[in-house]
Design a protein around this motif. Structure first.
Motif, PDB file in Angstrom:
ATOM      1  N   SER A  48       0.839  -1.076  -0.068  1.00  0.00           N
ATOM      2  CA  SER A  48      -0.045   0.015   0.032  1.00  0.00           C
ATOM      3  C   SER A  48       0.880   1.320  -0.044  1.00  0.00           C
ATOM      4  O   SER A  48       0.490   2.366  -0.474  1.00  0.00           O
ATOM      5  N   ARG A  57      -6.402  -2.448  -5.117  1.00  0.00           N
ATOM      6  CA  ARG A  57      -6.019  -3.528  -4.190  1.00  0.00           C
ATOM      7  C   ARG A  57      -4.818  -3.660  -4.109  1.00  0.00           C
ATOM      8  O   ARG A  57      -4.030  -4.142  -5.165  1.00  0.00           O
ATOM      9  N   SER A  58      -4.034  -3.458  -2.737  1.00  0.00           N
ATOM     10  CA  SER A  58      -2.738  -4.009  -2.682  1.00  0.00           C
ATOM     11  C   SER A  58      -2.518  -5.117  -1.803  1.00  0.00           C
ATOM     12  O   SER A  58      -1.932  -4.992  -0.746  1.00  0.00           O
ATOM     13  N   ASP A  59      -2.913  -6.340  -2.670  1.00  0.00           N
ATOM     14  CA  ASP A  59      -3.052  -7.454  -1.776  1.00  0.00           C
ATOM     15  C   ASP A  59      -2.521  -8.788  -2.507  1.00  0.00           C
ATOM     16  O   ASP A  59      -3.079  -9.846  -2.325  1.00  0.00           O
ATOM     17  N   PRO A 245     -11.647 -10.275  -4.360  1.00  0.00           N
ATOM     18  CA  PRO A 245     -10.828 -10.074  -3.225  1.00  0.00           C
ATOM     19  C   PRO A 245      -9.899 -11.292  -3.703  1.00  0.00           C
ATOM     20  O   PRO A 245     -10.175 -12.290  -4.265  1.00  0.00           O
ATOM     21  N   GLU A 247      -8.731 -13.394  -1.544  1.00  0.00           N
ATOM     22  CA  GLU A 247      -9.071 -14.736  -0.677  1.00  0.00           C
ATOM     23  C   GLU A 247      -9.922 -15.648  -1.910  1.00  0.00           C
ATOM     24  O   GLU A 247      -9.942 -16.787  -1.813  1.00  0.00           O
TER      25      GLU A 247
END
Length: 382
Positions: A48, A57-59, A245, A247
């Motif tokens: 992020s 999204r920094s995911d 997402p 996930e």
């Protein structure tokens, strides 16, 4: 998103959709050490701190930590060491030491080592080969410019992309600035960029991702062996993939249908006939699972994505084909009836282990070179 070349990928959010698309449909996504360090939009997907001012999204950290995305590291070095060496050579877009340390902590357990000398040699030979082909058909000032570039490339050992770029700038400054010189230097730049893109995958025997324009053209010699045309298209929708997402992607990679699909495409890419009937079943089952996953993810949290999902009436096509001239197998996922304004991705997995037949119709110079060199070519995405 190759920082050395003009890219069809417009933003970090756009890149995220394509990264996750490849995670979804390949056994693992391999990213070069330089690309993981020197590509600001990729960095924004990991940290992020790197994404300040960007709506993205920094995911990606869980995918890096689990090995779904793996980093290829030169000679087993740490990314911190690679970053420090690049800073000394004044490479563009070098990240902070903190980012390199973060990437090391996430990727070290799953890193893929490669020999820098082998990749450097592949890069140089690729540039030489492409420039020699251009010189052969050139005349006048264009030819003289290309020959000067070729002489410089042959003299450098090792050849660095930055050193070639520095030479280009110097040559432009001292040249006449004519249209011929400008176009010739653009050709040099494209040759360097294309060789840079392929050198690491070539050394590792890995598949390569590229804009769909690099893929092979359809020809009358390509025969369709199997086709399914009634699959839900959500898993190719760049907008939906970009908002899903991470996930959900991790859950998707654990689905048996996805695992079977990826393994069968891997066989095909190596020239081995896949289990056609079960492959079709796996694609249908996985596309249905993805449709349910989108619904679960967006039902109560993302009204805009839900509207796109509900309004999606296009159908995805899965096809298996064979080139009659070479015997090479190919498989594809696409949305044939998509509107031009819709952001659908597509996947083409190709067997490049079969040498091209002499005079093979419809095979471009790049593809013919790949076949002769037995370079494995994998996923294509636009």
């Amino acid at each position: 998103m190759e920082i050395h070349r003009q890219s069809p990928i417009a933003s970090a959010a756009d890149l995220r959709a394509r990264v996750l698309f490849h995670v979804l449909l390949t056994d693992t996504l391999l990213v070069g050490d330089s690309q993981s360090l020197n590509t600001p939009p990729f960095r924004a997907l990991v940290s992020s701190r790197e994404a300040v001012g960007q709506a993205v999204r920094s995911d990606l950290a869980p995918l890096l930590d689990s090995g779904r995305i793996r980093i290829a590291c030169r000679d087993g070095q740490s990314l911190a060491a690679v970053r420090d060496a690049q800073e000394l050579r004044q490479v563009e877009h070098v990240p902070s030491a903190a980012y390199a340390a973060l990437m090391d902590s996430l990727t070290r357990a799953h890193a893929v080592p490669y020999g820098l000398d082998a990749v450097s040699a592949a890069f140089k030979s690729g540039v030489v080969r492409l420039l020699e082909e251009q010189v052969h058909n050139a005349r006048g000032e264009t030819r003289r410019t290309l020959e000067a570039a070729l002489e410089f490339v042959r003299s450098e050992e090792p050849l660095y992309f930055k050193s070639l770029r520095d030479w280009e700038e110097s040559f432009r400054a001292d040249s006449s600035g004519s249209t011929e010189v400008v176009l010739a230097m653009a050709s040099v730049d494209r040759a360097a960029g294309e060789s840079y893109r392929q050198s690491l995958p070539h050394a590792l025997g890995a598949g390569t991702a590229a804009p769909r324009s690099v893929g092979p053209s359809s020809t009358a010699a390509v025969h369709t062996l199997m086709e399914s045309t009634t699959l839900h298209a959500g898993m190719l929708d760049g907008f939906l993939l970009g908002r899903l997402p991470v996930e959900v992607f991790l859950e998707a990679t654990e689905q048996p249908s996805r695992g079977f699909l990826v393994r069968q495409l891997g066989l095909l890419r190596r020239g081995i006939q896949p289990d056609t009937s079960r492959l079709a079943e796996a694609v249908a089952e996985f596309s249905a699972w993805m449709r349910e996953a989108f619904d679960r993810a967006f039902r109560d949290t993302d009204e805009r994505a839900r509207a796109v999902l509900d309004g999606n009436r296009n159908l995805m096509r899965f096809s298996l084909s064979q080139d009659a001239l070479t015997g090479a197998l190919g498989a594809g996922l696409d949305v044939p009836m998509a509107d031009r304004d819709q952001d659908y991705l597509d996947l083409r997995v190709l067997d490049r282990s079969v040498p091209a037949a002499d005079g093979a119709a419809g095979v471009g110079e790049l593809d013919a070179w790949q076949m002769r060199q037995r370079v494995v070519t994998g996923a294509y995405v636009g």
